[in-house]
Design an enzyme around this catalytic site. Structure first.
Site, PDB file in Angstrom:
ATOM      1  N   GLY A   1     -10.490  -3.430   1.811  1.00 30.87           N
ATOM      2  CA  GLY A   1      -9.639  -3.476   3.002  1.00 30.87           C
ATOM      3  C   GLY A   1      -9.761  -2.213   3.829  1.00 30.87           C
ATOM      4  O   GLY A   1     -10.756  -1.478   3.752  1.00 30.87           O
TER       5      GLY A   1
ATOM      6  N   THR B   1       0.896  -1.162   0.000  1.00 29.94           N
ATOM      7  CA  THR B   1       0.000   0.000   0.000  1.00 29.94           C
ATOM      8  C   THR B   1       0.925   1.200   0.000  1.00 29.94           C
ATOM      9  O   THR B   1       2.112   1.046   0.269  1.00 29.94           O
ATOM     10  CB  THR B   1      -0.881  -0.011   1.283  1.00 29.94           C
TER      11      THR B   1
HETATM   12  N1  ASP Z   1      -3.948  -2.716   3.995  1.00 23.23           N
HETATM   13  C1  ASP Z   1      -4.057  -3.135   2.633  1.00 23.23           C
HETATM   14  C2  ASP Z   1      -5.326  -3.912   2.452  1.00 23.23           C
HETATM   15  O1  ASP Z   1      -5.661  -4.714   3.301  1.00 23.23           O
HETATM   16  C3  ASP Z   1      -2.913  -3.954   2.158  1.00 23.23           C
HETATM   17  C4  ASP Z   1      -1.590  -3.570   2.709  1.00 23.23           C
HETATM   18  O2  ASP Z   1      -1.403  -2.487   3.204  1.00 23.23           O
HETATM   19  O3  ASP Z   1      -0.679  -4.396   2.650  1.00 23.23           O
HETATM   20  O4  ASP Z   1      -5.957  -3.778   1.427  1.00 23.23           O
END
Ligand code: ASP
Length: 325
Positions: free
Chosen positions: A214, A184
């Site tokens: 998410g 992200t």
């Molecule tokens: N938080 C993000 C999600 O769950 C993914 C990530 O940050 O690795 O979509």
């Protein structure tokens, strides 16, 4: 002004997994994004302008999981989520599951500033981008060979993300052949006037089910800002970050517990999330411009530009001055 950014945290971000070339690409990408954001602050622009510029830069950089180079859903599409919050006014904007707008963070800002809403989803959000004359692309623009290969690997292992959204759960429950699915980007800034802002943008979890959302586009989970306490952007296993309301919890702990940003942020990430096997981290700034960048994974791509203009970047435990790159 001060700005901090992240380019994702993950259990796969280890020295062994990172080739010298990829490492250089990430570090360069972080420095370029930090410079883009910091230039706005130097110019007297707002914290919002700074974080939008930094996040746009990372969305355009294929190395990061946001915009071009985003992780793909199991159906092979890029479905992007983004959110932004202004700490001065507590206004916020978010989009989920967009597939056609080149820079989802700019669409999230348009939702905040030019609609009466906080959150738009899917086709309605993509249509709003047309109304707002934002730059649009074909979904194939977002696809990169690396992300297609990652998706093939996930499909070969038998489908989408394993269901870890239940407790009890521990990282050791991961099948050893599981491939990393996270990443992200995010930014937090404090401008000359003392205003804070936060932004987060992502392709979400690689191999996610179509429609899965998410924490990144959820205000209070992935993104939060209020001038009196802090600005926060998170990265990690989104299902946990939603249920632990991570971003707003940092602010709440400061407000009600009268504790420092550093203490609030590290207690959440290194104690509470760690205890339930929720992998990830966050970046945050308080009202004085102090930064906290805790993570409970081996690595988190991150960087900060201090008030004096020094650029620090890091992936693993230590950070280095960009001058020494
Ligand atoms: N938080 C993000 C999600 O769950 C993914 C990530 O940050 O690795 O979509």
């Amino acid at each position: 002004g001060v700005i901090a950014i992240h380019g994702g945290a993950g259990s796969d971000i280890t020295p062994e997994n990172l080739s010298p070339q990829r490492k250089a690409d990430y570090l360069q990408g972080l420095v370029t994004a930090l410079r883009a954001g910091h230039a706005r602050l130097q110019n007297g622009d707002s914290a919002l302008d700074a974080i939008e510029s930094a996040v746009r830069q990372m969305e355009n950089d294929p190395v990061f999981n946001a915009g071009r180079g985003a992780s793909l859903a199991l159906n092979g599409n890029a479905e992007l989520d983004a959110s932004i919050m202004d700490g001065a006014t507590r206004t916020a904007g978010a989009v989920t599951g967009v597939t056609r707008v080149k820079n989802p963070i700019t669409l999230a800002r348009a939702v905040m500033e030019r609609s009466p809403y906080v959150m738009l989803t899917g086709p309605g959000a993509d249509e709003f981008a047309i109304d707002q004359n934002l730059e649009r692309v074909d979904n194939s623009y977002f696809l990169t060979p690396g992300r297609l290969a990652q998706l093939e690997q996930i499909r070969a292992l038998g489908g989408g993300p394993i269901n870890t959204a239940t407790i009890p759960y521990h990282p050791s429950d991961h099948p050893t052949k599981d491939v990393e699915k996270h990443g992200t980007v995010g930014a937090v800034a404090r401008d000359r006037s003392g205003s804070l802002a936060a932004a987060t943008s992502t392709g979400g979890m690689a191999g996610k089910r179509y429609g899965r959302v998410g924490d990144s586009p959820i205000i209070g989970a992935g993104t939060f800002a209020e001038n009196a306490t802090c600005a926060v952007s998170t990265t990690g296993h989104g299902e946990f970050f939603i249920r632990w309301a991570v971003a707003s919890d940092v602010a709440a702990r400061m407000r009600y517990g009268a504790i420092s940003l550093d203490r609030a942020a590290s207690d959440i990430v290194l104690k509470d999330l760690q205890a339930v096997g929720a992998e990830g981290g966050l970046i945050a700034l308080d009202s004085k411009g102090n930064a906290a960048l805790p993570f409970n994974t081996p690595g988190m791509y991150r960087g900060v530009v201090t008030e004096s203009g020094d650029i620090y970047i890091g992936i693993f435990d230590t950070m280095m001055n960009a001058k020494d790159l």
